[in-house]
Design an enzyme around this catalytic site. Structure first.
Site, PDB file in Angstrom:
ATOM      1  N   GLY A  77     -11.360   3.231   8.008  1.00 14.48           N
ATOM      2  CA  GLY A  77     -10.227   3.478   7.118  1.00 14.48           C
ATOM      3  C   GLY A  77     -10.229   2.560   5.898  1.00 14.48           C
ATOM      4  O   GLY A  77     -11.175   1.796   5.660  1.00 14.48           O
ATOM      5  N   LYS A 112       0.040   5.939   9.889  1.00 12.82           N
ATOM      6  CA  LYS A 112       0.796   5.036   9.007  1.00 12.82           C
ATOM      7  C   LYS A 112       1.792   5.701   8.072  1.00 12.82           C
ATOM      8  O   LYS A 112       2.287   5.064   7.151  1.00 12.82           O
ATOM      9  CB  LYS A 112      -0.181   4.172   8.201  1.00 12.82           C
ATOM     10  CG  LYS A 112      -1.070   4.976   7.271  1.00 12.82           C
ATOM     11  CD  LYS A 112      -1.831   4.085   6.302  1.00 12.82           C
ATOM     12  CE  LYS A 112      -2.650   4.902   5.342  1.00 12.82           C
ATOM     13  NZ  LYS A 112      -3.352   4.149   4.345  1.00 12.82           N
ATOM     14  N   SER A 158       3.090  -4.676   9.727  1.00 16.13           N
ATOM     15  CA  SER A 158       3.541  -4.148   8.435  1.00 16.13           C
ATOM     16  C   SER A 158       4.842  -4.794   7.970  1.00 16.13           C
ATOM     17  O   SER A 158       5.663  -5.238   8.786  1.00 16.13           O
ATOM     18  CB  SER A 158       3.751  -2.640   8.620  1.00 16.13           C
ATOM     19  OG  SER A 158       4.470  -2.115   7.549  1.00 16.13           O
ATOM     20  N   TYR A 197       7.840   4.566  12.510  1.00 16.12           N
ATOM     21  CA  TYR A 197       6.577   3.853  12.239  1.00 16.12           C
ATOM     22  C   TYR A 197       6.768   2.340  12.418  1.00 16.12           C
ATOM     23  O   TYR A 197       6.013   1.682  13.133  1.00 16.12           O
ATOM     24  CB  TYR A 197       6.093   4.183  10.817  1.00 16.12           C
ATOM     25  CG  TYR A 197       4.983   3.295  10.323  1.00 16.12           C
ATOM     26  CD1 TYR A 197       3.718   3.357  10.897  1.00 16.12           C
ATOM     27  CD2 TYR A 197       5.198   2.374   9.289  1.00 16.12           C
ATOM     28  CE1 TYR A 197       2.693   2.522  10.456  1.00 16.12           C
ATOM     29  CE2 TYR A 197       4.184   1.552   8.836  1.00 16.12           C
ATOM     30  CZ  TYR A 197       2.931   1.630   9.420  1.00 16.12           C
ATOM     31  OH  TYR A 197       1.927   0.796   8.975  1.00 16.12           O
ATOM     32  N   LYS A 246       5.294  -0.597  15.245  1.00 13.10           N
ATOM     33  CA  LYS A 246       4.625  -1.864  14.887  1.00 13.10           C
ATOM     34  C   LYS A 246       5.303  -3.048  15.591  1.00 13.10           C
ATOM     35  O   LYS A 246       4.629  -3.935  16.113  1.00 13.10           O
ATOM     36  CB  LYS A 246       4.642  -2.070  13.364  1.00 13.10           C
ATOM     37  CG  LYS A 246       3.758  -1.097  12.601  1.00 13.10           C
ATOM     38  CD  LYS A 246       2.292  -1.381  12.859  1.00 13.10           C
ATOM     39  CE  LYS A 246       1.367  -0.394  12.185  1.00 13.10           C
ATOM     40  NZ  LYS A 246      -0.032  -0.495  12.621  1.00 13.10           N
ATOM     41  N   PHE A 306       1.965  -6.163   3.061  1.00 16.57           N
ATOM     42  CA  PHE A 306       2.920  -5.567   2.134  1.00 16.57           C
ATOM     43  C   PHE A 306       2.260  -4.318   1.515  1.00 16.57           C
ATOM     44  O   PHE A 306       1.949  -3.407   2.264  1.00 16.57           O
ATOM     45  CB  PHE A 306       3.480  -6.642   1.186  1.00 16.57           C
ATOM     46  CG  PHE A 306       4.570  -7.396   1.930  1.00 16.57           C
ATOM     47  CD1 PHE A 306       4.267  -8.226   3.008  1.00 16.57           C
ATOM     48  CD2 PHE A 306       5.903  -7.170   1.648  1.00 16.57           C
ATOM     49  CE1 PHE A 306       5.269  -8.825   3.774  1.00 16.57           C
ATOM     50  CE2 PHE A 306       6.918  -7.777   2.397  1.00 16.57           C
ATOM     51  CZ  PHE A 306       6.592  -8.599   3.458  1.00 16.57           C
ATOM     52  N   ARG A 360      14.014   8.463  -2.695  1.00 16.30           N
ATOM     53  CA  ARG A 360      13.394   8.948  -1.449  1.00 16.30           C
ATOM     54  C   ARG A 360      14.187   8.395  -0.276  1.00 16.30           C
ATOM     55  O   ARG A 360      14.456   7.183  -0.229  1.00 16.30           O
ATOM     56  CB  ARG A 360      11.943   8.446  -1.415  1.00 16.30           C
ATOM     57  CG  ARG A 360      11.131   8.921  -0.250  1.00 16.30           C
ATOM     58  CD  ARG A 360       9.659   8.546  -0.408  1.00 16.30           C
ATOM     59  NE  ARG A 360       9.405   7.122  -0.286  1.00 16.30           N
ATOM     60  CZ  ARG A 360       8.192   6.563  -0.307  1.00 16.30           C
ATOM     61  NH1 ARG A 360       7.127   7.325  -0.469  1.00 16.30           N
ATOM     62  NH2 ARG A 360       8.036   5.268  -0.186  1.00 16.30           N
TER      63      ARG A 360
END
Ligand code: NAD
Ligand code: UDP
Length: 353
Positions: free
Chosen positions: A11, A97, A137, A161, A165, A191, A307
């Site tokens: 990735g 993610k 994260s 999500y 984590k 970040f 959003r």
């Protein structure tokens, strides 16, 4: 030289980290399902690796498969012992993610991110491998915190999500608490990683819908998307757009190498969570203006509604990371924009032809 298992190593963050670990002489076992990456990464990393084909063949072992596959993971540990390169540590990138997708398909996210991690650590225990760097994260932090965030800011993720984590961080914490097992653990809380390797040969290769700002910006600059849709211009920030802490992917990769070195050299058990960030907040308009200026292009944009789930400001202190790992980011926003755009121009469709 150490033998390291890298999950999700094909990735975005994994591929840049693998290259640096190879250059440092480590022997890598990489497992990836390619659900969000491409096997073509092998040829790209080999082209960038400075020590030649034979060394590459020896040091780089990519296995296609899923971290939830018990038999496969166990076989990787077994064969590492048979090959006299027993896995000493794991860097655990593999996971899903997308915040939005995690809300639409939570059981998949719990299964891959948490189920996959449980599977992995059970096999690590069995094979006496108790050193792990985990990809956490910034989303673990509560949105009520004031910025700059620090590692002891309140933890309270606001989406599935982020919850997965935190759950893996807690799982690792409970392993660390087992007396006599001597787990050595670092959670790296990233970040906003952007940019690409300066060669333009490896970079971010998102599949399906693009949710993150930087890959979208790249596609607007290349003409593949008509305009950048900026989610809100009425945030309580200096220009009304959201502020984030962008960090160059090469600096991020270096942080992993240092975290690994720190743990491998550590004589006793340890558990740390470290922010990987620059400490500087940049608004969307500032990022866009930097991109336009250093790459001599124009980005058409429109303001649209906020959003759901976004926060106005997110940036953090890297003081603990700098003092612990002797790490500090070397690249600035201009480097991120130049390197990211080079990758986009050379690979308009990512790894697809
Ligand atoms: P990425 O999608 O490019 O890399 C993740 C890799 O894991 C992909 O190659 C994917 O194919 C693989 N993978 C996914 N599910 C798998 C499974 N079940 N089995 C085996 N492989 C699987 O993402 P990235 O940006 O490189 O992120 C790496 C890690 O860092 C992820 O855990 C992510 O949650 C975390 N993270 C990323 C960011 C970011 O902005 N990029 C920020 C914070 C945390
Ligand atoms: N953003 C945007 N348009 C896009 C994608 C993102 O305006 O097409 C904004 C988003 O609302 C956020 C910032 O850019 O304020 C960074 O978003 P990203 O998804 O990259 O990272 P995160 O929100 O997870 O920090």
């Amino acid at each position: 030289m150490s033998s390291i298992l890298i999950t999700g190593g094909a990735g975005f963050i994994g591929s840049h980290t693998c290259l640096q670990l190879l250059e440092e002489g480590h022997y890598l076992y990489i497992i990836d399902s390619f659900v969000n990456s491409s096997p073509q990464i092998v040829e790209r990393i080999e082209r960038l690796f400075s020590k030649g084909h034979e060394k590459f063949e020896e040091q780089f072992n990519l296995i296609g498969g899923d971290i939830r596959d018990k038999i496969l993971i166990e076989n990787i540990f077994k064969s590492s012992i048979e090959n006299k390169h027993a896995i000493e540590a794991v860097i655990h990138f593999a996971g899903l993610k997308s915040v939005e997708e995690s809300t639409l398909n939570p059981s998949l996210y719990w299964d891959v991110n948490v189920g996959g991690s449980i599977n992995l650590v059970k096999i690590m225990e069995k094979y006496n491998c108790r050193t792990i760097v985990f990809s956490s994260s910034a989303t673990v932090y509560s949105t009520d915190n004031k910025c700059p965030l620090s590692e002891d800011s309140q933890i309270k993720p606001s989406n599935t999500y982020g919850q997965t984590k935190v759950t893996v961080e807690n799982l690792l914490m409970s392993l660390y608490n087992i007396k006599g097992e001597d787990w050595k653990i670092i959670n790296l809380r990233y970040f906003n990683p952007i940019g690409a390797h300066p060669s333009g040969l490896i970079g971010e290769n998102p599949r399906g819908k693009i949710n993150n700002l930087f890959p979208y910006l790249n596609q607007v600059a290349s003409g593949q998307k008509k305009e950048l849709r900026i989610f809100g211009n009425d945030w309580p920030t200096k220009d009304g757009t959201c502020i984030r802490d962008y960090v160059h992917i090469m600096d991020l990769a270096e942080a992993h190498c240092l975290a690994l070195k720190y743990l491998l050299q550590k004589g006793k058990s340890d558990f740390l969570s470290l922010n990987i960030c620059t400490g500087k907040g940049t608004s969307i308009l500032e990022l866009m203006r930097h991109f336009e200026s250093v790459n001599s292009c124009k980005i058409p944009y429109v303001f649209v509604d906020r959003r759901p789930g976004d926060i106005a400001i997110s940036f953090a202190s890297n003081d603990l990371t700098s003092s612990t790992l002797k790490w500090s980011p070397k690249r600035n926003i201009s480097d991120m924009c130049i390197d990211g755009w080079r990758w986009q121009q050379l690979n308009p469709n990512g790894f697809e032809k």
